[in-house]
Design a protein around this motif. Structure first.
Motif, mmCIF file in Angstrom:
data_model
loop_
_atom_site.group_PDB
_atom_site.id
_atom_site.type_symbol
_atom_site.label_atom_id
_atom_site.label_comp_id
_atom_site.label_asym_id
_atom_site.label_seq_id
_atom_site.Cartn_x
_atom_site.Cartn_y
_atom_site.Cartn_z
ATOM 1 N N PHE A 159 0.802 -1.220 0.000
ATOM 2 C CA PHE A 159 0.000 0.000 0.000
ATOM 3 C C PHE A 159 0.841 1.278 0.000
ATOM 4 O O PHE A 159 0.670 2.122 -0.885
ATOM 5 C CB PHE A 159 -1.013 -0.007 1.157
ATOM 6 N N PRO A 160 1.764 1.461 0.962
ATOM 7 C CA PRO A 160 2.520 2.732 0.927
ATOM 8 C C PRO A 160 3.422 2.856 -0.299
ATOM 9 O O PRO A 160 3.603 3.965 -0.818
ATOM 10 C CB PRO A 160 3.331 2.720 2.224
ATOM 11 N N LEU A 161 3.972 1.746 -0.783
ATOM 12 C CA LEU A 161 4.788 1.801 -2.004
ATOM 13 C C LEU A 161 3.952 2.254 -3.192
ATOM 14 O O LEU A 161 4.341 3.159 -3.937
ATOM 15 C CB LEU A 161 5.392 0.426 -2.317
ATOM 16 N N TRP A 162 2.812 1.620 -3.367
ATOM 17 C CA TRP A 162 1.940 1.922 -4.499
ATOM 18 C C TRP A 162 1.398 3.345 -4.395
ATOM 19 O O TRP A 162 1.343 4.077 -5.381
ATOM 20 C CB TRP A 162 0.817 0.907 -4.558
ATOM 21 N N LEU A 163 1.012 3.740 -3.194
ATOM 22 C CA LEU A 163 0.511 5.097 -2.987
ATOM 23 C C LEU A 163 1.607 6.116 -3.313
ATOM 24 O O LEU A 163 1.346 7.126 -3.977
ATOM 25 C CB LEU A 163 0.016 5.275 -1.554
ATOM 26 N N TYR A 164 2.825 5.854 -2.886
ATOM 27 C CA TYR A 164 3.943 6.754 -3.186
ATOM 28 C C TYR A 164 4.139 6.883 -4.696
ATOM 29 O O TYR A 164 4.308 7.987 -5.216
ATOM 30 C CB TYR A 164 5.229 6.254 -2.520
ATOM 31 N N VAL A 165 4.121 5.759 -5.401
ATOM 32 C CA VAL A 165 4.302 5.778 -6.858
ATOM 33 C C VAL A 165 3.183 6.582 -7.519
ATOM 34 O O VAL A 165 3.442 7.410 -8.405
ATOM 35 C CB VAL A 165 4.388 4.342 -7.426
ATOM 36 N N ALA A 166 1.954 6.378 -7.087
ATOM 37 C CA ALA A 166 0.827 7.097 -7.680
ATOM 38 C C ALA A 166 0.918 8.602 -7.409
ATOM 39 O O ALA A 166 0.768 9.414 -8.319
ATOM 40 C CB ALA A 166 -0.496 6.537 -7.152
ATOM 41 N N VAL A 167 1.193 8.973 -6.181
ATOM 42 C CA VAL A 167 1.257 10.392 -5.817
ATOM 43 C C VAL A 167 2.453 11.071 -6.477
ATOM 44 O O VAL A 167 2.330 12.181 -7.021
ATOM 45 C CB VAL A 167 1.293 10.561 -4.278
ATOM 46 N N THR A 168 3.604 10.417 -6.464
ATOM 47 C CA THR A 168 4.778 11.043 -7.078
ATOM 48 C C THR A 168 4.646 11.123 -8.592
ATOM 49 O O THR A 168 5.240 12.010 -9.215
ATOM 50 C CB THR A 168 6.098 10.333 -6.696
ATOM 51 N N GLY A 169 3.853 10.239 -9.186
ATOM 52 C CA GLY A 169 3.579 10.363 -10.619
ATOM 53 C C GLY A 169 2.896 11.684 -10.924
ATOM 54 O O GLY A 169 3.227 12.364 -11.906
ATOM 55 N N VAL A 170 1.971 12.066 -10.091
ATOM 56 C CA VAL A 170 1.284 13.355 -10.253
ATOM 57 C C VAL A 170 2.264 14.507 -10.012
ATOM 58 O O VAL A 170 2.301 15.477 -10.778
ATOM 59 C CB VAL A 170 0.070 13.465 -9.298
ATOM 60 N N ILE A 171 3.061 14.389 -8.975
ATOM 61 C CA ILE A 171 4.021 15.455 -8.649
ATOM 62 C C ILE A 171 5.027 15.647 -9.780
ATOM 63 O O ILE A 171 5.312 16.781 -10.183
ATOM 64 C CB ILE A 171 4.732 15.161 -7.308
ATOM 65 N N VAL A 172 5.549 14.542 -10.312
ATOM 66 C CA VAL A 172 6.496 14.628 -11.428
ATOM 67 C C VAL A 172 5.837 15.336 -12.610
ATOM 68 O O VAL A 172 6.438 16.231 -13.225
ATOM 69 C CB VAL A 172 7.016 13.229 -11.832
ATOM 70 N N TYR A 173 4.601 14.961 -12.912
ATOM 71 C CA TYR A 173 3.909 15.614 -14.021
ATOM 72 C C TYR A 173 3.756 17.119 -13.753
ATOM 73 O O TYR A 173 4.021 17.946 -14.639
ATOM 74 C CB TYR A 173 2.529 14.999 -14.285
ATOM 75 N N LEU A 174 3.309 17.478 -12.580
ATOM 76 C CA LEU A 174 3.111 18.896 -12.260
ATOM 77 C C LEU A 174 4.419 19.681 -12.335
ATOM 78 O O LEU A 174 4.429 20.831 -12.791
ATOM 79 C CB LEU A 174 2.469 19.058 -10.883
ATOM 80 N N MET A 175 5.517 19.043 -11.931
ATOM 81 C CA MET A 175 6.794 19.743 -11.958
ATOM 82 C C MET A 175 7.353 19.896 -13.370
ATOM 83 O O MET A 175 7.993 20.881 -13.683
ATOM 84 C CB MET A 175 7.809 19.018 -11.061
ATOM 85 N N ILE A 176 7.075 18.913 -14.247
ATOM 86 C CA ILE A 176 7.648 18.982 -15.595
ATOM 87 C C ILE A 176 6.682 19.590 -16.617
ATOM 88 O O ILE A 176 7.096 19.996 -17.696
ATOM 89 C CB ILE A 176 8.147 17.590 -16.062
ATOM 90 N N SER A 177 5.412 19.686 -16.279
ATOM 91 C CA SER A 177 4.424 20.155 -17.256
ATOM 92 C C SER A 177 4.746 21.517 -17.886
ATOM 93 O O SER A 177 4.462 21.721 -19.070
ATOM 94 C CB SER A 177 3.009 20.151 -16.663
ATOM 95 N N PRO A 178 5.378 22.461 -17.183
ATOM 96 C CA PRO A 178 5.719 23.728 -17.852
ATOM 97 C C PRO A 178 6.750 23.557 -18.968
ATOM 98 O O PRO A 178 6.908 24.445 -19.804
ATOM 99 C CB PRO A 178 6.301 24.591 -16.736
ATOM 100 N N TYR A 179 7.424 22.402 -19.008
ATOM 101 C CA TYR A 179 8.505 22.214 -19.966
ATOM 102 C C TYR A 179 8.104 21.340 -21.170
ATOM 103 O O TYR A 179 8.935 21.035 -22.002
ATOM 104 C CB TYR A 179 9.732 21.623 -19.271
ATOM 105 N N TYR A 180 6.820 20.938 -21.217
ATOM 106 C CA TYR A 180 6.357 20.208 -22.399
ATOM 107 C C TYR A 180 6.357 21.154 -23.575
ATOM 108 O O TYR A 180 5.955 22.307 -23.465
ATOM 109 C CB TYR A 180 4.948 19.637 -22.187
ATOM 110 N N VAL A 181 6.809 20.649 -24.722
ATOM 111 C CA VAL A 181 6.873 21.482 -25.943
ATOM 112 C C VAL A 181 5.541 21.389 -26.651
ATOM 113 O O VAL A 181 4.908 20.419 -26.757
ATOM 114 C CB VAL A 181 8.005 21.006 -26.866
#
Length: 181
Positions: A159-181
């Motif tokens: 549970f905590p592993l999977w939850l971490y992966v799911a939440v950090t997937g969103v965080i990674v997207y939010l952090m990189i989204s300004p750099y999508y071409v």
């Protein structure tokens, strides 16, 4: 633990090992394949990242509700939510691979401390997304073989592993989204 439950679990072990190896290797291999380089005339699927980031967010929410359900003795709801979470993860994976087979990866443009934070989150997200695969599969098999005590034991790790992966997937997207071409 009964021998029958253990034998029921063991018949799935080969598939757990195979999938736990093949999925990350296939994703890594497909990540490097560009359909245009193979002669396919495909448009970049640049609309997918916000969709699969949303799927990650929904997965995190579903996992939290599933834990609430089982703690409130709603076993069938828990079971259905977990099947849904697995389905969401499969859909995410298909979209993720499709995006990377048709589009160049976005490059993070942040500088300084935020760059280090981004790469820490990204690297742990990727590493744990590989690690969580066998945990999810083993946890699921223990549930479907009705080996509930062993299911509970590994679910406390999954549970905590999977939850971490799911939440950090969103965080990674939010952090990189300004750099999508």
């Amino acid at each position: 633990m009964s021998t029958r439950k253990l034998n029921a679990e063991q018949k799935y072990n080969k598939w757990i090992v195979i999938l736990s190896i093949i999925i990350p290797l296939a994703v890594a291999a497909l990540f490097t394949v560009k359909l245009k380089d193979l002669g396919f005339n495909v448009e970049p699927l640049t609309f997918l990242p916000p969709i699969y980031a949303t799927i990650n967010g929904i997965t995190a929410f579903v996992l939290l509700v599933a834990v609430w359900a089982i703690k409130n003795n709603k076993r069938k709801l828990h079971e259905n939510l977990m099947k849904f979470a697995i389905s969401l993860s499969v859909i995410f994976l298909v979209m993720y691979v499709a995006y990377h087979m048709t589009s160049d990866s976005a490059k993070f443009g942040g500088e300084g401390a935020i760059r280090s934070i981004y790469f820490f989150i990204l690297i742990t997200h990727i590493a744990l997304s590989v690690v969580v695969i066998p945990f999810v599969l083993i946890t699921y098999v223990r549930a479907i073989t009705n080996n509930i005590q062993r299911h509970k034991k590994i679910a406390r790790i999954t549970f905590p592993l999977w939850l971490y992966v799911a939440v950090t997937g969103v965080i990674v997207y939010l952090m990189i989204s300004p750099y999508y071409v």
